[in-house]
Scaffold this active site. Sequence first.
Site, PDB file in Angstrom:
ATOM      1  CB  SER A  78       1.152  28.705  -3.696  1.00 37.36           C
ATOM      2  OG  SER A  78       1.611  28.251  -2.456  1.00 37.36           O
ATOM      3  CG  HIS A 100      -1.506   1.318   1.578  1.00 34.13           C
ATOM      4  ND1 HIS A 100      -2.471   1.927   0.808  1.00 34.13           N
ATOM      5  CD2 HIS A 100      -1.256   2.179   2.598  1.00 34.13           C
ATOM      6  CE1 HIS A 100      -2.795   3.094   1.348  1.00 34.13           C
ATOM      7  NE2 HIS A 100      -2.065   3.279   2.435  1.00 34.13           N
ATOM      8  CG  HIS A 136      12.864  13.733  12.433  1.00 37.28           C
ATOM      9  ND1 HIS A 136      12.889  14.945  11.810  1.00 37.28           N
ATOM     10  CD2 HIS A 136      12.133  12.946  11.637  1.00 37.28           C
ATOM     11  CE1 HIS A 136      12.195  14.885  10.688  1.00 37.28           C
ATOM     12  NE2 HIS A 136      11.731  13.669  10.561  1.00 37.28           N
ATOM     13  CG  HIS A 137      12.072   9.519  10.017  1.00 34.75           C
ATOM     14  ND1 HIS A 137      10.743   9.446   9.677  1.00 34.75           N
ATOM     15  CD2 HIS A 137      12.539  10.630   9.397  1.00 34.75           C
ATOM     16  CE1 HIS A 137      10.433  10.454   8.880  1.00 34.75           C
ATOM     17  NE2 HIS A 137      11.500  11.184   8.694  1.00 34.75           N
ATOM     18  CB  THR A 164       5.883  24.253   8.009  1.00 37.53           C
ATOM     19  OG1 THR A 164       7.072  23.520   7.725  1.00 37.53           O
ATOM     20  CG2 THR A 164       4.693  23.495   7.489  1.00 37.53           C
ATOM     21  CE  LYS A 170       6.191  26.641   1.193  1.00 35.53           C
ATOM     22  NZ  LYS A 170       5.509  27.162   0.028  1.00 35.53           N
ATOM     23  CB  SER A 213      10.868   6.161 -13.717  1.00 33.06           C
ATOM     24  OG  SER A 213       9.738   6.967 -13.843  1.00 33.06           O
ATOM     25  CB  SER A 214      11.799   9.485  -9.654  1.00 33.28           C
ATOM     26  OG  SER A 214      10.832   8.592  -9.305  1.00 33.28           O
ATOM     27  CD  GLU A 243       9.877   9.715  -1.975  1.00 35.74           C
ATOM     28  OE1 GLU A 243      10.863   9.972  -2.687  1.00 35.74           O
ATOM     29  OE2 GLU A 243       8.728   9.540  -2.426  1.00 35.74           O
ATOM     30  CE1 TYR A 269       8.758  18.000   4.944  1.00 32.16           C
ATOM     31  CE2 TYR A 269      11.134  18.165   5.027  1.00 32.16           C
ATOM     32  CZ  TYR A 269       9.908  18.171   5.670  1.00 32.16           C
ATOM     33  OH  TYR A 269       9.838  18.349   7.009  1.00 32.16           O
ATOM     34  NE  ARG A 272       4.100   2.765  11.051  1.00 32.19           N
ATOM     35  CZ  ARG A 272       4.925   3.478  10.271  1.00 32.19           C
ATOM     36  NH1 ARG A 272       5.897   4.183  10.794  1.00 32.19           N
ATOM     37  NH2 ARG A 272       4.762   3.513   8.971  1.00 32.19           N
ATOM     38  CD1 TRP A 309       6.894   3.065   4.435  1.00 32.49           C
ATOM     39  CD2 TRP A 309       7.988   3.960   2.713  1.00 32.49           C
ATOM     40  NE1 TRP A 309       7.272   4.345   4.780  1.00 32.49           N
ATOM     41  CE2 TRP A 309       7.945   4.912   3.745  1.00 32.49           C
ATOM     42  CE3 TRP A 309       8.636   4.299   1.516  1.00 32.49           C
ATOM     43  CZ2 TRP A 309       8.527   6.180   3.634  1.00 32.49           C
ATOM     44  CZ3 TRP A 309       9.206   5.558   1.409  1.00 32.49           C
ATOM     45  CH2 TRP A 309       9.163   6.490   2.454  1.00 32.49           C
ATOM     46  CG  ASP A 350       6.867  18.865 -25.538  1.00 29.67           C
ATOM     47  OD1 ASP A 350       7.055  18.353 -24.414  1.00 29.67           O
ATOM     48  OD2 ASP A 350       6.180  18.310 -26.422  1.00 29.67           O
ATOM     49  CG  HIS A 357      12.642  14.088   6.601  1.00 29.11           C
ATOM     50  ND1 HIS A 357      11.567  13.658   7.348  1.00 29.11           N
ATOM     51  CD2 HIS A 357      12.524  15.417   6.503  1.00 29.11           C
ATOM     52  CE1 HIS A 357      10.843  14.700   7.701  1.00 29.11           C
ATOM     53  NE2 HIS A 357      11.403  15.781   7.206  1.00 29.11           N
TER      54      HIS A 357
END
Lengths: 549, 181, 590
Positions: A276, A85, A310-311, A336, A339, A177-178, A263, A265, A458, A150, A114, A261
């Site tokens: 925006s 998932h 921090h993870h 943040t 924003k 690809s990315s 990722e 963002y 979790r 994941w 293009d 991390h």
Amino acid sequence: MSAVVAEHDKHHDHSHDDHDHGPAKGILRWIITTNHKDIGTLYLVFALVMFFVGGTMALVIRAELFEPGLQFVEPQFFNSMTTMHALVMVFGAVMPGFVGLANWMIPMMIGAPDMALPRMNNMSFWMLVAGILLLASTLFMEGGAPASGWTLYPPLVLQTGKALPFAVFSVHLLGISSIMGAINIIATIFNMRAPGMTLMRMPMFVWTWVITAFLLVAVMPVFAGAVTMLLTDKFFETSFFDAAGGGDPVLYQHIFWFFGHPEVYIMILPTFGVASTIIPVFARKPLFGYSSMVYATAAIAFLSFIVWAHHMFTVGMPIVGELYFMYATMLIAIPTAVKVFNWTATMWKGSMTLETPMLFSIAFVALFTLGGFTGLMMSIAPSDLQYHDTYFIVAHFHYTLVPASVFMLMAAGYYWLPKWTGNMYNEKVGQLHFWLSAISVNILFFPQHFLGLAGMPRRIPDYNVQFADWNMISSIGGFIFGISQLLFLYIVIDTIRGGTGIKATNEVWDGAVQYGGGGTVGLEWTLPSPPPYHTFTEAPVVVPIEYEH
Amino acid sequence: MDESLKQKNARLVQILVLVVIGMFGFGFALVPLYDVLCDLTGLNGKAETVAAEETPYKVDMVREINIELLTSLNEATPLIFRTETKQLKIHPGEYHTVNFYAENKTDKVVVAQAIPSFSPGVVAKYFNKVECFCFKQQTFKPGESKVMPMRFVVKPDLPKDFKTITLSYTFFDNTKASVQN
Amino acid sequence: MKKTKQLFTGLILFLSGLGTLQAAENCPSNRMEGSVCLPNGFPMEADPGRYALNLTQGQTQISHDVYNLHMLILWICVLVGLGVFSAMFYSIYHHRKSKGHVAKQFHENTLVEIIWTIIPAVILVSMAIPATKTMLEMDDVQDSDMTIKVTGWQWKWEYEYLGHDIHFFSKLSDASNQARQLNSGIDTTEVPNYLLSVDEPVVVPVNKKIRLVFTAADVLHSWWVPELGWKKDAIPGFINEAWTSVSKPGVFRGQCTELCGKDHAFMPIVVIAMEQADYDVWAKAKVEEMKQGASLADEPHDQLVKNGGEIYAKNCATCHMPDGAGIPGAFPALTNSPVVTGDIKAQANLILNGKNAMPAFGKQLQAAELAAVITYTRNALGNSKGDEIQAKEINSMLGGAAAAPQTELGNNGAAKSKSAEKPNSVKKTTAPEDKPKKADKPKLAASQADEVENVQFASDKFYPQKKVTDKPSPVTANTSKKAESADAKGEATLAELVKKGESVYQENCQSCHQPGGIGMPPVFPALKGSAVVTGKIDAQVDMMLKGKGMMPGFGKTLSADDFAAVLAFTRNKLNATGDFKQPSEIGALQ
């Protein structure tokens, strides 16, 4: 207002067939296309399909968690579901969704004909498809799909059956690809802007994407490296992460989150960009603090590289490490907050109308702020030792991903669908879709805060009865949310096939030309709806927009 | 697309591809960087894997450090492994030898590597081992038992806050890997 | 209402706790938590309720600090949120086109922007200060009163009280384990502390600084008891530490919080904090229990059968087949076997002491395991005798001597390796002088027995690997009176080799090829008169080195000495070829 778009563009739009061929006929068009609009459509359709695939997996999870005891699936399959998932939603739905928007919109927003590298564009899409198919194939392999979350932490991930090398190669393909997509976007934005489209006049969506693209180029290779090390640890007797050979499983976590991390963002910055772009249009007011928005985005991107651990507050870092990562993480709150304040100030004293895209955007600002608050709570290391790996975390990141990234992808859909198709969508069904989604997403995720705080870890398929009621409520919310999304599917198909029968004007939204850009007009709204196959083959000349003070 | 744009694009792509390759390399560079970081900060209590010289230190008779020794076996490593001394009180600067006992429970050759880990992690750099069975892989003949000494010193410059040092050894079964080599 | 609930819970506890009833008889309070008897007057557990909203305040200073920190930040967030949301929703309500509001065109205000950058920064600093204090407090593990080593396993926890000879594994309780199976049909609300109860809780004294050292044996795990205020990862090969000091007695429940595979959800943690005096009683009893070895407590019939199934699968199924059908001609079927359906004592005797190819399991399995597997064979595999045997009886049949307990430090204790842990009577030691005394104990115990067999089942093949006789057989006594060192090097005479080969043969070959080399046709060929053994010696050596079919390769498992000896034995004692090979030649081939 004194914005001007070059005039020679207009007659060109109707005469492109004279000297330029249109799309290839039939299915081949979609396979060999190098047109940014076609590729954008492919990405968006693919993302939508993956959104439903990943959503189905989520529903399997929520069904199993509906009540205590195991009713539907074995724990191992449950773990595969949580893993798949996440991978499908991150790499198959959210990221491709924003790449699709980038393909469609960036050339039109900056006045380019293009993408800079159209053939690479095609290749990066088909590699994405190959990568996801490879990933999906692991579901049918001996030993099942990866079931280690994941994050693919060793040593657990090394216990994966036959699927491990396939999952790793799939990550490689998705990564390539990315990266190709990101390089293309950077080249397009750097080299293809129309005259007068200076960096500080670009729409925020373009700004956020160029920063995102740099993040992608910087971290996807690191992730590819990490999974390659997993592969060699498993099959080639290396011991990067195996203590027996002098390695360290915690090292993987450092490398992973150095990617992971940023990722996060990568998925949220384009979301900010879409918000925006949409909010000023429906507030009929220029974006408040354009330059501080740009700097805040850049600051968030920079901070994302120095907060990864921090993870990992529970892995046993020395106290200086814990404190450093706590302070650095807390800093993210500042840009943040800026924003959120800016979006609020943009709405302040505006002349708002609440069409579906705006509704989704408002829900995004409110609910993302909620996710941000829990993020701030988690940055406090001692408290995080309680929150870590509980449903509180699950609630946090789903608040920053579902009512944020996913909502803004849908807002973008509603906002630009009339431009893309030339047809207005059914506003009534759109509003219904919004209200169902906004309410059910809270029924789905808000109780998960309580579950986490009360002590539910979790990634568990079964739980003590004290967690039963909130889980049931959450599952009910999940099913309503899941089924509500069929409305979106209906609207997309309906709009493509003509929708309400009302043809969209060039501007579509009242004020979109004036407020839909950054320091200049929203260029895409000066084009016909739908735009011709080739646009801006001759660059428009753009001039800055002067707002009243 | 005119030529100059193509060139500009090509240049930019070249730079970005180099960045990508560089970052891929950086991922791998994190492995040695991490070790450096571990040495500097005592992250994860990683310990030296080479013997230190037995240099005499001035013994600090005032301070007493409590050393705790732990033994573990990873997965089904078929050994009996224990320390003869579970706990000892030492003075910084003093050399001590403690014995560990390991025995192969099988009638096959077992190759195992002992992995040391310190807690608190930062003490690792104040703990010098002149002799340790963990410096290299240990081979156990069928049924063989070994008494393995570990000689160490806690350097007198150990910060005052530390009163207890826990040192753990975990034996990992490396038989399969070493047979293949 | 609450009382009724407690009464009800107590009743359920009583009913589901049948397995611990035996122990409960000796428990004055009649309240068992796993294997632990809660002292009289021990506080009742608070019902967590089903709509808990907030973090627990917990039972330690740290957990209170964390809770206060959590609430502080929560309220700051609520206040900031109220400010932002009220401005937003005020604006959404009033500044609308439908209300005739005309948009102002302002789009920046440097002063405002600076202010709202600085305010969050100040708020953050005010959060960081208490957070740092708590963090430093948590980190201070020095000066602890006791240390417990916690090891995470897939999927159980191992606890070792350092310096106290207390060491045990803690698994999900049986009641929960049965209910958690897919479609078990058991109502989970009827199971007390479903998924949060274990067989062996950790007991700690209150108001003592307890240091916990964490490691893992396979994959990452994470040890979390919310009421202690933190969680810590357990990492294979590395240790982590944390500390706690519980302020009042109670039962605290937690779970593994790092995904560790399929049964991640099923390895809970139960910590019982007791007054020091009560703790001492528990600790003393626990140390006694450790000394006595495995529990000899009676198990209910169904539990015996269930446990026995696992032991059967690990120890017996290779020969007697998973369904008990055996391999006709080699291994007798257990289904409808006269032994298994006959007198239970006779069957137990056979299993304990072995017979022909059947190894003696008396020394390999614990009494409880033997009781379980015997009961299993009689009530499964197509048999339904309905009777059972308990560990106590087995123990008395074993001569009352407690089956050697395994309380060794570092003993990994995994059930799967139990059969391999038993002491052998002959060992080679490279450091004889330094040999620790402890290691001699199992040797002594073992040498009291005339014969010790140790059978292992490796992969899907069956090959007994060790059988050592201390009593010299008449044959070898006649052949050579000279006692030779087992490790003798250099040239050996045929007589020496044959003599030594006999014991190697008994140890490695006899279970299949039978005493006297008669084999068990058609599965195991006879060696007497065998074409291989009487044929070319090199071909036989080759086959013994590499194995063939069910015959394992002994090239890696036997030393050159033993190999040459058994080779000589088969060719010259079971047969009479007159040829043999020197250990040095074998060594070269190996």
